[in-house]
Design a protein around this motif. Structure first.
Motif, PDB file in Angstrom:
ATOM      1  N   VAL A 257      -6.377  -1.638 -12.004  1.00 54.75           N
ATOM      2  CA  VAL A 257      -6.833  -0.985 -13.242  1.00 54.75           C
ATOM      3  C   VAL A 257      -7.476  -2.028 -14.157  1.00 54.75           C
ATOM      4  CG1 VAL A 257      -6.073   0.166 -15.359  1.00 54.75           C
ATOM      5  CG2 VAL A 257      -5.182   0.920 -13.147  1.00 54.75           C
ATOM      6  N   TYR A 258      -6.808  -3.176 -14.314  1.00 50.05           N
ATOM      7  CA  TYR A 258      -7.335  -4.256 -15.153  1.00 50.05           C
ATOM      8  C   TYR A 258      -8.729  -4.682 -14.690  1.00 50.05           C
ATOM      9  CZ  TYR A 258      -7.878  -8.916 -17.174  1.00 50.05           C
ATOM     10  OH  TYR A 258      -8.373 -10.018 -17.848  1.00 50.05           O
ATOM     11  N   HIS A 259      -8.914  -4.807 -13.380  1.00 49.75           N
ATOM     12  CA  HIS A 259     -10.195  -5.240 -12.812  1.00 49.75           C
ATOM     13  C   HIS A 259     -11.202  -4.090 -12.660  1.00 49.75           C
ATOM     14  CE1 HIS A 259      -8.946  -9.337 -12.002  1.00 49.75           C
ATOM     15  NE2 HIS A 259      -7.902  -8.935 -11.289  1.00 49.75           N
ATOM     16  N   GLU A 260     -10.791  -2.886 -13.062  1.00 49.85           N
ATOM     17  CA  GLU A 260     -11.650  -1.688 -13.011  1.00 49.85           C
ATOM     18  C   GLU A 260     -12.098  -1.354 -11.588  1.00 49.85           C
ATOM     19  OE1 GLU A 260     -14.764  -2.362 -15.885  1.00 49.85           O
ATOM     20  OE2 GLU A 260     -13.383  -2.116 -17.570  1.00 49.85           O
ATOM     21  N   VAL A 261     -11.171  -1.532 -10.644  1.00 47.20           N
ATOM     22  CA  VAL A 261     -11.435  -1.189  -9.247  1.00 47.20           C
ATOM     23  C   VAL A 261     -10.909   0.218  -8.942  1.00 47.20           C
ATOM     24  CG1 VAL A 261     -11.064  -1.888  -6.841  1.00 47.20           C
ATOM     25  CG2 VAL A 261     -11.360  -3.623  -8.606  1.00 47.20           C
ATOM     26  N   THR A 262     -10.081   0.742  -9.824  1.00 50.41           N
ATOM     27  CA  THR A 262      -9.586   2.108  -9.703  1.00 50.41           C
ATOM     28  C   THR A 262      -9.639   2.797 -11.061  1.00 50.41           C
ATOM     29  OG1 THR A 262      -7.704   3.501  -9.078  1.00 50.41           O
ATOM     30  CG2 THR A 262      -7.168   1.388 -10.070  1.00 50.41           C
ATOM     31  N   THR A 263      -9.822   4.098 -11.024  1.00 52.18           N
ATOM     32  CA  THR A 263      -9.786   4.889 -12.262  1.00 52.18           C
ATOM     33  C   THR A 263      -8.403   5.501 -12.465  1.00 52.18           C
ATOM     34  OG1 THR A 263     -10.628   6.812 -11.037  1.00 52.18           O
ATOM     35  CG2 THR A 263     -12.242   5.444 -12.209  1.00 52.18           C
ATOM     36  N   GLN A 264      -7.506   5.215 -11.535  1.00 50.26           N
ATOM     37  CA  GLN A 264      -6.121   5.681 -11.677  1.00 50.26           C
ATOM     38  C   GLN A 264      -5.515   5.041 -12.916  1.00 50.26           C
ATOM     39  OE1 GLN A 264      -3.789   5.020  -8.149  1.00 50.26           O
ATOM     40  NE2 GLN A 264      -1.868   5.646  -9.089  1.00 50.26           N
ATOM     41  N   THR A 265      -4.712   5.771 -13.646  1.00 48.99           N
ATOM     42  CA  THR A 265      -4.084   5.221 -14.842  1.00 48.99           C
ATOM     43  C   THR A 265      -2.578   5.141 -14.655  1.00 48.99           C
ATOM     44  OG1 THR A 265      -3.954   7.421 -15.848  1.00 48.99           O
ATOM     45  CG2 THR A 265      -5.882   6.073 -16.396  1.00 48.99           C
ATOM     46  N   LEU A 266      -2.002   4.088 -15.221  1.00 52.62           N
ATOM     47  CA  LEU A 266      -0.549   3.896 -15.185  1.00 52.62           C
ATOM     48  C   LEU A 266      -0.085   3.638 -16.615  1.00 52.62           C
ATOM     49  CD1 LEU A 266       0.049   1.578 -12.090  1.00 52.62           C
ATOM     50  CD2 LEU A 266       0.616   3.983 -12.294  1.00 52.62           C
TER      51      LEU A 266
ATOM     52  N   ASP B  67      -3.439   6.188  -5.265  1.00 53.83           N
ATOM     53  CA  ASP B  67      -4.464   7.228  -5.249  1.00 53.83           C
ATOM     54  C   ASP B  67      -5.771   6.635  -4.728  1.00 53.83           C
ATOM     55  OD1 ASP B  67      -6.191   9.311  -5.657  1.00 53.83           O
ATOM     56  OD2 ASP B  67      -5.953   9.391  -7.840  1.00 53.83           O
ATOM     57  N   TRP B  68      -5.999   6.741  -3.413  1.00 53.94           N
ATOM     58  CA  TRP B  68      -7.188   6.153  -2.814  1.00 53.94           C
ATOM     59  C   TRP B  68      -8.464   6.861  -3.247  1.00 53.94           C
ATOM     60  CZ3 TRP B  68      -6.586   1.500  -1.219  1.00 53.94           C
ATOM     61  CH2 TRP B  68      -5.349   1.085  -0.708  1.00 53.94           C
ATOM     62  N   ALA B  69      -8.369   8.097  -3.713  1.00 59.99           N
ATOM     63  CA  ALA B  69      -9.555   8.826  -4.178  1.00 59.99           C
ATOM     64  C   ALA B  69     -10.137   8.202  -5.446  1.00 59.99           C
ATOM     65  CB  ALA B  69      -9.204  10.290  -4.427  1.00 59.99           C
ATOM     66  N   ALA B  70      -9.297   7.460  -6.184  1.00 56.22           N
ATOM     67  CA  ALA B  70      -9.744   6.827  -7.428  1.00 56.22           C
ATOM     68  C   ALA B  70     -10.195   5.385  -7.221  1.00 56.22           C
ATOM     69  CB  ALA B  70      -8.610   6.867  -8.458  1.00 56.22           C
ATOM     70  N   PHE B  71     -10.173   4.938  -5.974  1.00 56.12           N
ATOM     71  CA  PHE B  71     -10.427   3.528  -5.618  1.00 56.12           C
ATOM     72  C   PHE B  71     -11.897   3.301  -5.289  1.00 56.12           C
ATOM     73  CE2 PHE B  71     -10.463   0.517  -1.896  1.00 56.12           C
ATOM     74  CZ  PHE B  71     -10.167  -0.629  -2.599  1.00 56.12           C
ATOM     75  N   ASP B  72     -12.470   2.185  -5.793  1.00 54.08           N
ATOM     76  CA  ASP B  72     -13.865   1.835  -5.539  1.00 54.08           C
ATOM     77  C   ASP B  72     -13.944   0.522  -4.762  1.00 54.08           C
ATOM     78  OD1 ASP B  72     -16.554   1.295  -5.498  1.00 54.08           O
ATOM     79  OD2 ASP B  72     -16.825   1.277  -7.685  1.00 54.08           O
ATOM     80  N   PRO B  73     -14.003   0.585  -3.413  1.00 54.16           N
ATOM     81  CA  PRO B  73     -14.037  -0.644  -2.613  1.00 54.16           C
ATOM     82  C   PRO B  73     -15.313  -1.454  -2.796  1.00 54.16           C
ATOM     83  CG  PRO B  73     -14.435   1.271  -1.222  1.00 54.16           C
ATOM     84  CD  PRO B  73     -14.057   1.799  -2.580  1.00 54.16           C
ATOM     85  N   GLY B  74     -16.357  -0.845  -3.332  1.00 53.23           N
ATOM     86  CA  GLY B  74     -17.617  -1.552  -3.545  1.00 53.23           C
ATOM     87  C   GLY B  74     -17.512  -2.688  -4.549  1.00 53.23           C
TER      88      GLY B  74
END
Length: 197
Positions: free
Chosen positions: A86-95, A160-167
């Motif tokens: 989340v910190y690195h903005e690689v996922t839009t998942q929130t905790l 939540d892999w749907a919120a993950f951006d591997p790019g």
């Protein structure tokens, strides 16, 4: 009550029973009683035994303050897993209110005032891939991703892999960081990245 001691507490992000003993000129046993009373009165928030934050500071703390607190709740540790992604903005998942860390000593969780500090133990040879950012230690985004994959294989970690951006990840660095991890983890990473490493 000692105004200088209270002023010093207000300047600290967190403090221990030993700090209170020194500031208020108390022995350790008396300091524990003092802290316990202050918790009951709502002045102190106890995160774990002998570790506190001042209640009046709580509304003013930001994410980076909590990263710093989480590093000190268990030493050594570094922020990783979903929190780091989340910190690195690689996922839009929130905790919201969750701070996850990799640790060497034990897997444990501390909860207080709606905040959760989770620690997942990694073997010594897997405890690497983090940098100091200001006053806290944070996993590289590639290492946080690998840590998530490793824990999902061996610890049932949900992500939540749907919120993950591997790019947003460096595939070459992932390949390098993966070397000491077991085959199951490497296979999980390759499956998520669809063979891009």
């Amino acid at each position: 009550m000692n105004r200088e001691a209270w002023r010093s507490l207000r300047d600290r992000l967190f403090f221990t029973t030993e700090d209170v003993a020194g500031l208020f000129n108390l022995n350790l046993s008396s300091a524990r009683v003092f802290c316990s009373r202050r918790v009951k009165q709502g002045d102190f928030i106890r995160i774990k035994k002998d570790f506190y934050i001042l209640e009046e500071r709580l509304p003013y703390l930001d994410r980076k303050d909590f990263y710093n607190i989480s590093n000190h709740l268990q030493v050594p540790s570094y922020v990783s897993f979903t929190t780091a992604l989340v910190y690195h903005e690689v996922t839009t998942q929130t905790l919201q209110g969750w701070y996850e860390n990799a640790a060497q000593k034990r897997t444990v969780q501390y909860t207080c005032a709606g905040f959760h500090f989770s620690y997942f133990k990694l073997k010594k040879e897997l405890y690497f891939g983090f940098v100091k950012i200001g006053s806290f230690f944070m996993a590289l985004k590639e290492k946080a991703f690998i840590d998530v994959c490793h824990l999902s294989v061996y610890g049932g970690y949900a992500f939540d892999w749907a919120a993950f951006d591997p790019g947003k990840l460096n595939m070459g660095l992932i390949k390098t960081l993966l070397v000491p991890f077991p085959e199951r983890t490497r296979n999980r990473v390759k499956k998520i990245l669809k063979g891009n490493i």
